[in-house]
Design an enzyme around this catalytic site. Structure first.
Site, PDB file in Angstrom:
ATOM      1  N   SER A  39      84.729  34.475  94.095  1.00  0.00           N
ATOM      2  CA  SER A  39      85.529  35.608  93.602  1.00  0.00           C
ATOM      3  C   SER A  39      86.906  35.093  93.225  1.00  0.00           C
ATOM      4  O   SER A  39      87.381  34.103  93.806  1.00  0.00           O
ATOM      5  CB  SER A  39      85.680  36.657  94.718  1.00  0.00           C
ATOM      6  OG  SER A  39      86.698  37.595  94.392  1.00  0.00           O
ATOM      7  N   TYR A  89      88.382  38.499 103.098  1.00  0.00           N
ATOM      8  CA  TYR A  89      87.337  38.246 102.092  1.00  0.00           C
ATOM      9  C   TYR A  89      87.755  37.081 101.194  1.00  0.00           C
ATOM     10  O   TYR A  89      86.976  36.171 100.922  1.00  0.00           O
ATOM     11  CB  TYR A  89      87.151  39.526 101.276  1.00  0.00           C
ATOM     12  CG  TYR A  89      86.275  39.417 100.055  1.00  0.00           C
ATOM     13  CD1 TYR A  89      84.896  39.350 100.161  1.00  0.00           C
ATOM     14  CD2 TYR A  89      86.845  39.424  98.766  1.00  0.00           C
ATOM     15  CE1 TYR A  89      84.094  39.284  99.026  1.00  0.00           C
ATOM     16  CE2 TYR A  89      86.061  39.363  97.635  1.00  0.00           C
ATOM     17  CZ  TYR A  89      84.681  39.290  97.770  1.00  0.00           C
ATOM     18  OH  TYR A  89      83.903  39.224  96.642  1.00  0.00           O
ATOM     19  N   LYS A 123      85.999  33.441 100.444  1.00  0.00           N
ATOM     20  CA  LYS A 123      85.574  32.967  99.119  1.00  0.00           C
ATOM     21  C   LYS A 123      86.282  31.650  98.760  1.00  0.00           C
ATOM     22  O   LYS A 123      85.715  30.803  98.066  1.00  0.00           O
ATOM     23  CB  LYS A 123      85.842  34.038  98.060  1.00  0.00           C
ATOM     24  CG  LYS A 123      84.974  35.300  98.217  1.00  0.00           C
ATOM     25  CD  LYS A 123      83.492  35.016  98.054  1.00  0.00           C
ATOM     26  CE  LYS A 123      82.678  36.301  97.935  1.00  0.00           C
ATOM     27  NZ  LYS A 123      81.238  36.067  97.757  1.00  0.00           N
TER      28      LYS A 123
HETATM   29  N1  LIG Z   1      81.417  43.378  92.085  1.00  0.00           N
HETATM   30  C1  LIG Z   1      82.553  42.707  92.059  1.00  0.00           C
HETATM   31  O1  LIG Z   1      83.598  43.176  91.591  1.00  0.00           O
HETATM   32  C2  LIG Z   1      82.575  41.291  92.569  1.00  0.00           C
HETATM   33  C3  LIG Z   1      83.677  40.485  92.216  1.00  0.00           C
HETATM   34  C4  LIG Z   1      83.735  39.188  92.671  1.00  0.00           C
HETATM   35  C5  LIG Z   1      82.712  38.692  93.457  1.00  0.00           C
HETATM   36  N2  LIG Z   1      81.656  39.491  93.793  1.00  0.00           N
HETATM   37  C6  LIG Z   1      80.612  38.916  94.622  1.00  0.00           C
HETATM   38  O2  LIG Z   1      79.381  39.098  93.970  1.00  0.00           O
HETATM   39  C7  LIG Z   1      78.336  39.103  94.936  1.00  0.00           C
HETATM   40  C8  LIG Z   1      77.392  40.264  94.653  1.00  0.00           C
HETATM   41  O3  LIG Z   1      78.129  41.454  94.681  1.00  0.00           O
HETATM   42  P1  LIG Z   1      77.689  42.766  93.858  1.00  0.00           P
HETATM   43  O4  LIG Z   1      78.931  43.332  93.311  1.00  0.00           O
HETATM   44  O5  LIG Z   1      76.555  42.474  92.967  1.00  0.00           O
HETATM   45  O6  LIG Z   1      77.218  43.703  95.081  1.00  0.00           O
HETATM   46  P2  LIG Z   1      76.147  44.896  95.142  1.00  0.00           P
HETATM   47  O7  LIG Z   1      75.915  45.507  93.826  1.00  0.00           O
HETATM   48  O8  LIG Z   1      76.623  45.755  96.270  1.00  0.00           O
HETATM   49  O9  LIG Z   1      74.795  44.149  95.576  1.00  0.00           O
HETATM   50  C9  LIG Z   1      74.741  43.463  96.792  1.00  0.00           C
HETATM   51  C10 LIG Z   1      73.325  42.982  97.016  1.00  0.00           C
HETATM   52  O10 LIG Z   1      73.304  42.161  98.192  1.00  0.00           O
HETATM   53  C11 LIG Z   1      72.425  42.747  99.177  1.00  0.00           C
HETATM   54  N3  LIG Z   1      73.043  42.454 100.486  1.00  0.00           N
HETATM   55  C12 LIG Z   1      74.207  42.923 100.970  1.00  0.00           C
HETATM   56  N4  LIG Z   1      74.451  42.406 102.189  1.00  0.00           N
HETATM   57  C13 LIG Z   1      73.406  41.576 102.460  1.00  0.00           C
HETATM   58  C14 LIG Z   1      73.075  40.731 103.559  1.00  0.00           C
HETATM   59  N5  LIG Z   1      73.870  40.647 104.640  1.00  0.00           N
HETATM   60  N6  LIG Z   1      71.932  40.007 103.491  1.00  0.00           N
HETATM   61  C15 LIG Z   1      71.117  40.094 102.406  1.00  0.00           C
HETATM   62  N7  LIG Z   1      71.372  40.873 101.338  1.00  0.00           N
HETATM   63  C16 LIG Z   1      72.510  41.596 101.379  1.00  0.00           C
HETATM   64  C17 LIG Z   1      72.336  44.215  98.789  1.00  0.00           C
HETATM   65  O11 LIG Z   1      71.139  44.853  99.209  1.00  0.00           O
HETATM   66  P3  LIG Z   1      71.030  45.523 100.691  1.00  0.00           P
HETATM   67  O12 LIG Z   1      72.180  46.478 100.813  1.00  0.00           O
HETATM   68  O13 LIG Z   1      69.670  46.176 100.714  1.00  0.00           O
HETATM   69  O14 LIG Z   1      71.120  44.385 101.643  1.00  0.00           O
HETATM   70  C18 LIG Z   1      72.339  44.099  97.261  1.00  0.00           C
HETATM   71  O15 LIG Z   1      71.065  43.689  96.790  1.00  0.00           O
HETATM   72  C19 LIG Z   1      79.021  39.119  96.306  1.00  0.00           C
HETATM   73  O16 LIG Z   1      79.047  37.819  96.835  1.00  0.00           O
HETATM   74  C20 LIG Z   1      80.438  39.561  95.983  1.00  0.00           C
HETATM   75  O17 LIG Z   1      81.373  39.068  96.922  1.00  0.00           O
HETATM   76  C21 LIG Z   1      81.568  40.763  93.366  1.00  0.00           C
END
Ligand SMILES: NC(=O)c1ccc[n+]([C@@H]2O[C@H](COP(=O)([O-])OP(=O)(O)OC[C@H]3O[C@@H](n4cnc5c(N)ncnc54)[C@H](OP(=O)(O)O)[C@@H]3O)[C@@H](O)[C@H]2O)c1
Length: 251
Positions: free
Chosen positions: A142, A155, A159
């Site tokens: 991130s 967080y 990262k």
């Molecule tokens: N969205 C942003 O703005 C953003 C920005 C920078 C970085 N990121 C990073 O991108 C990655 C994905 O984020 P996203 O935005 O795509 O999130 P998201 O839409 O909330 O999806 C998260 C996914 O991970 C699963 N999950 C959550 N906790 C888990 C665990 N402990 N073990 C296994 N599966 C788990 C969730 O399913 P379940 O709930 O069923 O487990 C879901 O499939 C993360 O590492 C986040 O830090 C996101």
């Protein structure tokens, strides 16, 4: 010819959001995928949408659970015979507060999922397949790991650790395995709800490219780094931010 013809990717946290988009992209480019998430039903729906058992297998569990990880690696090899790409996409951010206010137990949980589990997934894939056959790892970091941000300190430090872990593993596992990362700014997923807030247009206006990210933006970069197109790239973190961090707070 697709970039992932004959290839197999394991993608953690992929029932929705960035992980699911990455899985779709890899399948569209000829690959097969094993996806994980905690909740079985949305995961099964995602696997079905990705083409079902010939193309996509969903295995439910927690990314930081050793037994789940061992099951995923074993069942991937059993079903698809190889693990070419590992995408460490799972990441959590359960607190939005200053670092000094965060309980050590909450901090430990964030580090356990965002850093330690990522390292263990690489170790497991390396031991079971990549050390003998090669492979590529993409870690989802991130911009919070590159710059401080209000409320995102714990967080962000997790990262930052993931970004350094990416470099360290790239160094240790070369030449067989490439290890890279992506560092997105705000991407429109469930995870980012609190960050987007009620005025998406105002937030988007702070991005030189005029919009927030969408999961496909990150999926495209993950697919690039996981593919042979990135064959001479390792230890790098690709920032995906619509230009958000260019001004360093000055303008
Ligand atoms: N969205 C942003 O703005 C953003 C920005 C920078 C970085 N990121 C990073 O991108 C990655 C994905 O984020 P996203 O935005 O795509 O999130 P998201 O839409 O909330 O999806 C998260 C996914 O991970 C699963 N999950 C959550 N906790 C888990 C665990 N402990 N073990 C296994 N599966 C788990 C969730 O399913 P379940 O709930 O069923 O487990 C879901 O499939 C993360 O590492 C986040 O830090 C996101």
């Amino acid at each position: 010819m697709g970039r992932f013809d004959g290839k197999v990717a394991v993608i953690t946290g992929a029932s929705r959001g960035i992980g699911r988009a990455a899985a779709r992209r890899i399948v569209e480019e000829g690959g097969r995928v094993v996806i994980t998430a905690r909740k079985p039903d949305p995961l099964a729906e995602a696997a079905a949408a990705l083409g079902g058992p010939d193309t996509a297998l969903g295995i439910a569990g927690k990314a930081h659970d050793d037994a789940h990880r061992a099951e995923v690696i074993a069942r991937t090899l059993e079903a698809f015979g190889r693990i070419d790409v590992l995408v460490n996409n799972t990441g959590i951010n359960p607190v939005l507060d200053a670092v000094v206010n965060v309980e050590p137990s909450a901090m430990a949980k964030i580090y356990e999922v965002n850093v330690i589990a990522a390292a263990r997934w690489v170790a497991a894939a390396h031991q079971a397949w990549m050390k003998d056959h090669g492979g590529a790892v993409v870690n989802v970091a991130s911009i919070a790991g590159q710059h401080p941000a209000p409320g995102l300190g714990v967080y962000g430090t997790s990262k930052a650790a993931l970004i350094n872990l990416t470099q360290q593993l790239a160094f240790e596992l070369a030449p067989a395995v490439r290890v890279n990362a992506v560092a997105p700014a705000v991407v429109k997923t469930d995870f980012a709800g609190a960050l987007v807030g009620e005025d998406e247009a105002a937030l988007a206006a702070t991005y030189p490219l005029g919009r927030l990210g969408v999961p496909g933006d990150v999926a495209a970069a993950i697919a690039f780094l996981g593919s042979a197109d990135a064959a001479w790239i390792t230890g790098q973190t690709l920032t995906l931010d619509g230009g958000r961090t260019l001004s360093a707070g000055v303008g």
